[in-house]
Motif scaffolding. Sequence first.
Motif, PDB file in Angstrom:
ATOM      1  N   THR A 459       0.841  -1.201   0.000  1.00 32.70           N
ATOM      2  CA  THR A 459       0.000   0.000   0.000  1.00 32.70           C
ATOM      3  C   THR A 459       0.871   1.243   0.000  1.00 32.70           C
ATOM      4  O   THR A 459       2.006   1.234   0.487  1.00 32.70           O
ATOM      5  CB  THR A 459      -0.921   0.046   1.238  1.00 32.70           C
ATOM      6  OG1 THR A 459      -0.113   0.220   2.417  1.00 32.70           O
ATOM      7  CG2 THR A 459      -1.751  -1.222   1.355  1.00 32.70           C
ATOM      8  N   ASN A 461       0.457   5.573   0.875  1.00 29.36           N
ATOM      9  CA  ASN A 461      -0.443   6.500   1.565  1.00 29.36           C
ATOM     10  C   ASN A 461       0.315   7.724   2.050  1.00 29.36           C
ATOM     11  O   ASN A 461       1.546   7.765   1.991  1.00 29.36           O
ATOM     12  CB  ASN A 461      -1.077   5.794   2.777  1.00 29.36           C
ATOM     13  CG  ASN A 461      -0.030   5.188   3.704  1.00 29.36           C
ATOM     14  OD1 ASN A 461       0.396   4.051   3.485  1.00 29.36           O
ATOM     15  ND2 ASN A 461       0.397   5.947   4.718  1.00 29.36           N
ATOM     16  N   ILE A 467      -2.853   4.378   9.995  1.00 27.43           N
ATOM     17  CA  ILE A 467      -2.624   3.441   8.894  1.00 27.43           C
ATOM     18  C   ILE A 467      -2.404   2.016   9.424  1.00 27.43           C
ATOM     19  O   ILE A 467      -3.018   1.052   8.949  1.00 27.43           O
ATOM     20  CB  ILE A 467      -1.421   3.888   8.045  1.00 27.43           C
ATOM     21  CG1 ILE A 467      -1.710   5.239   7.364  1.00 27.43           C
ATOM     22  CG2 ILE A 467      -1.067   2.819   7.014  1.00 27.43           C
ATOM     23  CD1 ILE A 467      -2.849   5.201   6.380  1.00 27.43           C
ATOM     24  N   THR A 470      -5.641   0.581  10.805  1.00 25.42           N
ATOM     25  CA  THR A 470      -6.606   0.232   9.760  1.00 25.42           C
ATOM     26  C   THR A 470      -6.215  -1.065   9.060  1.00 25.42           C
ATOM     27  O   THR A 470      -7.050  -1.948   8.826  1.00 25.42           O
ATOM     28  CB  THR A 470      -6.705   1.376   8.735  1.00 25.42           C
ATOM     29  OG1 THR A 470      -7.143   2.566   9.400  1.00 25.42           O
ATOM     30  CG2 THR A 470      -7.669   1.025   7.615  1.00 25.42           C
ATOM     31  N   LEU A 471      -4.934  -1.161   8.728  1.00 33.41           N
ATOM     32  CA  LEU A 471      -4.478  -2.379   8.054  1.00 33.41           C
ATOM     33  C   LEU A 471      -4.646  -3.597   8.965  1.00 33.41           C
ATOM     34  O   LEU A 471      -5.178  -4.633   8.557  1.00 33.41           O
ATOM     35  CB  LEU A 471      -3.003  -2.239   7.645  1.00 33.41           C
ATOM     36  CG  LEU A 471      -2.732  -1.370   6.402  1.00 33.41           C
ATOM     37  CD1 LEU A 471      -1.245  -1.065   6.276  1.00 33.41           C
ATOM     38  CD2 LEU A 471      -3.226  -2.079   5.139  1.00 33.41           C
ATOM     39  N   THR A 474      -8.459  -4.422   9.607  1.00 31.20           N
ATOM     40  CA  THR A 474      -9.137  -4.958   8.422  1.00 31.20           C
ATOM     41  C   THR A 474      -8.694  -6.391   8.133  1.00 31.20           C
ATOM     42  O   THR A 474      -9.511  -7.268   7.819  1.00 31.20           O
ATOM     43  CB  THR A 474      -8.860  -4.063   7.201  1.00 31.20           C
ATOM     44  OG1 THR A 474      -9.239  -2.716   7.500  1.00 31.20           O
ATOM     45  CG2 THR A 474      -9.638  -4.551   5.975  1.00 31.20           C
ATOM     46  N   MET A 475      -7.396  -6.627   8.246  1.00 34.44           N
ATOM     47  CA  MET A 475      -6.890  -7.992   8.013  1.00 34.44           C
ATOM     48  C   MET A 475      -7.471  -8.952   9.076  1.00 34.44           C
ATOM     49  O   MET A 475      -7.943 -10.045   8.759  1.00 34.44           O
ATOM     50  CB  MET A 475      -5.355  -8.026   8.085  1.00 34.44           C
ATOM     51  CG  MET A 475      -4.607  -7.245   7.020  1.00 34.44           C
ATOM     52  SD  MET A 475      -4.812  -7.885   5.346  1.00 34.44           S
ATOM     53  CE  MET A 475      -5.894  -6.628   4.689  1.00 34.44           C
ATOM     54  N   PHE A 485       5.159  -7.292   8.944  1.00 37.91           N
ATOM     55  CA  PHE A 485       4.577  -5.980   8.629  1.00 37.91           C
ATOM     56  C   PHE A 485       5.729  -4.970   8.575  1.00 37.91           C
ATOM     57  O   PHE A 485       6.455  -4.794   9.547  1.00 37.91           O
ATOM     58  CB  PHE A 485       3.579  -5.600   9.730  1.00 37.91           C
ATOM     59  CG  PHE A 485       2.645  -4.480   9.393  1.00 37.91           C
ATOM     60  CD1 PHE A 485       3.097  -3.284   8.819  1.00 37.91           C
ATOM     61  CD2 PHE A 485       1.292  -4.594   9.684  1.00 37.91           C
ATOM     62  CE1 PHE A 485       2.216  -2.271   8.525  1.00 37.91           C
ATOM     63  CE2 PHE A 485       0.397  -3.559   9.406  1.00 37.91           C
ATOM     64  CZ  PHE A 485       0.869  -2.387   8.813  1.00 37.91           C
ATOM     65  N   LEU A 500       3.081  -5.885   3.587  1.00 40.10           N
ATOM     66  CA  LEU A 500       2.646  -6.927   4.506  1.00 40.10           C
ATOM     67  C   LEU A 500       2.882  -8.301   3.885  1.00 40.10           C
ATOM     68  O   LEU A 500       2.508  -8.539   2.733  1.00 40.10           O
ATOM     69  CB  LEU A 500       1.153  -6.788   4.826  1.00 40.10           C
ATOM     70  CG  LEU A 500       0.725  -5.704   5.810  1.00 40.10           C
ATOM     71  CD1 LEU A 500       0.938  -4.310   5.224  1.00 40.10           C
ATOM     72  CD2 LEU A 500      -0.750  -5.889   6.180  1.00 40.10           C
ATOM     73  N   LEU A 514     -10.253  -1.768   2.138  1.00 41.90           N
ATOM     74  CA  LEU A 514      -9.110  -0.875   2.382  1.00 41.90           C
ATOM     75  C   LEU A 514      -9.191   0.351   1.483  1.00 41.90           C
ATOM     76  O   LEU A 514      -8.964   1.484   1.930  1.00 41.90           O
ATOM     77  CB  LEU A 514      -7.796  -1.621   2.148  1.00 41.90           C
ATOM     78  CG  LEU A 514      -7.447  -2.716   3.165  1.00 41.90           C
ATOM     79  CD1 LEU A 514      -6.233  -3.508   2.696  1.00 41.90           C
ATOM     80  CD2 LEU A 514      -7.159  -2.091   4.543  1.00 41.90           C
ATOM     81  N   PHE A 520      -5.743   5.223   1.503  1.00 40.76           N
ATOM     82  CA  PHE A 520      -4.652   4.674   0.692  1.00 40.76           C
ATOM     83  C   PHE A 520      -4.715   5.177  -0.748  1.00 40.76           C
ATOM     84  O   PHE A 520      -5.780   5.208  -1.372  1.00 40.76           O
ATOM     85  CB  PHE A 520      -4.713   3.141   0.694  1.00 40.76           C
ATOM     86  CG  PHE A 520      -4.628   2.552   2.083  1.00 40.76           C
ATOM     87  CD1 PHE A 520      -3.409   2.369   2.715  1.00 40.76           C
ATOM     88  CD2 PHE A 520      -5.787   2.203   2.771  1.00 40.76           C
ATOM     89  CE1 PHE A 520      -3.331   1.844   3.985  1.00 40.76           C
ATOM     90  CE2 PHE A 520      -5.724   1.671   4.046  1.00 40.76           C
ATOM     91  CZ  PHE A 520      -4.490   1.492   4.659  1.00 40.76           C
ATOM     92  N   VAL A 523      -3.557   0.148  -3.329  1.00 34.23           N
ATOM     93  CA  VAL A 523      -3.636  -1.115  -2.598  1.00 34.23           C
ATOM     94  C   VAL A 523      -3.431  -2.222  -3.624  1.00 34.23           C
ATOM     95  O   VAL A 523      -4.196  -2.340  -4.576  1.00 34.23           O
ATOM     96  CB  VAL A 523      -4.998  -1.288  -1.896  1.00 34.23           C
ATOM     97  CG1 VAL A 523      -5.054  -2.641  -1.206  1.00 34.23           C
ATOM     98  CG2 VAL A 523      -5.252  -0.163  -0.909  1.00 34.23           C
TER      99      VAL A 523
END
Length: 531
Positions: A459, A461, A467, A470-471, A474-475, A485, A500, A514, A520, A523
């Motif tokens: 990603t 950004n 950030i 969020t990543l 969401t994952m 990471f 990632l 995402l 972002f 992605v």
Amino acid sequence: MAPKVLVSDKLSETAVQIFRDRGIDVDFMPELGKDKEKLLSIIDQYDGLAIRSATKATEKVIAAATNLKVIGRAGIGVDNVDIPAASKKGIIVMNTPFGNMITTAEHAIAMMFAVARQIPEASASTHAGKWEKSKFMGVELTGKTLGVIGAGNIGGIVCERGVGLKMKVIAYDPFLSEERAEKLNVTKVELDELFKRSDFITLHVPATDKTRGMISKENIAKMKDGVRIINCARGGLVDEAALADALKSGKVAGAAFDVFEVEPATDSPLFNLPNVVVTPHLGAATTEAQENVALQVAEQMSDYLLTGAVSNALNMPSVTAEEAKVMGPWVKLSEHLGAFIGQMTDEAMKEIQITYNGNVSQMNLEALNCAAVAGIMKATNPDVNMVSAQVIAKERGVKISTTTQDKSGVFDGYVKLTVVTDKRERSIAGTVFSDGKPRFIQIKGINIDAEIGEHMLYTTNEDVPGIIGTLGQTMGENGVNIANFTLGRSSAGKGAIALLYVDEPVPAPVLKKLTDTGMFRQVKTLHFDVA
């Protein structure tokens, strides 16, 4: 599963046993090469094909060879192999240029003696019960000037033998250095001077656009009266009709030919002329040479199929077994760098720039170039490999440039790959750590330290808070496990990236979630062959 090799020509049993001793499954069918249809029907079963001259590895055969990785030719000439077709298919083509060097050189020397003393005609006359001593007046080799055209492997041996015979040896070869000429104890000259000075001229060059017909009517006119010409190299180097005229006129006193414009040669302007010695392409025809090239091709093919070592390939840089061990992680890194760029680039590429810094700059860069370009090209063509990649790039008009640098920065060595399109430049750099594992160390000029996994998410950004959360969230909410990471940024509040390493491919709905956050710029899922 053991690699499988087909031997479709008459190689020695000792050579076939080499394959078996190395753990390779081999089918020895020495007459198969003459049966085109049978070869076509079974070639898809094999990883390697070992041949001499009877088997024709045509474009049609290569197209049918769905598993073939290497073709090995026991001998020098590869006229019976469609190398461009093999290269496009990613098949390495090997020959054995050194197995019959001495034999071919010795044949040239024997032919020179034969034409100097008219031995074949004198022998035939004596066999016929005649005693024609005065008819077969010869010339000595001692003190004569021998002109050698092509001072490579075979030509170099001929030079040494000529010096040993107390001849004055002069050589024409655009690639012959003064140091090499001095070592051979020969005088390096231009071609016209060689024509002018030589009593004997022997050819040892390949048949190319530049060398075909080089002994022409015009060049024969530049030669000494009474010159003798020997060709044990390739057919077509000499204009046979022009030479026949010169022999008839007495301009040329004799000729000795082992090779012809058309082979098998059942007719030639040179046949049945006085003091012309001809043989049916016997340059490599000794027991020792035939055995040597067979053993050599078996060893070379086995090395490649078992260790990745490449020797005497015509469409791939050579890589020794030792190099293959040391370079293995760097080859894999180069592939990964190329794979990243290839998956990230949608526009047509104009140029691929590869920079090698530090210790890696001393390695086999041609092989690393092949790996990097293959990584790029695989993004659009999964069948591409290190053999075919540069061929495909060239077909597309992509320029490939290489730069080496002394060590700079904290790493002992690194590779940087940059692709130039009409719209942008995209770059990535990587290194190999002491554990032998490749790492990405820079993307878009941003320093990182990223382990490379089979499935990754990339990603870009703005460097703003939230950030990572969020990543991660969401994952986690969608059952995607993060193995590693990595974050990086150009400077505070500016552009940033995240890479990632995940345990499985990120599903499309997760990518959309995402993207929909608006956090972002980009992605992108990535895949790397880490096996």
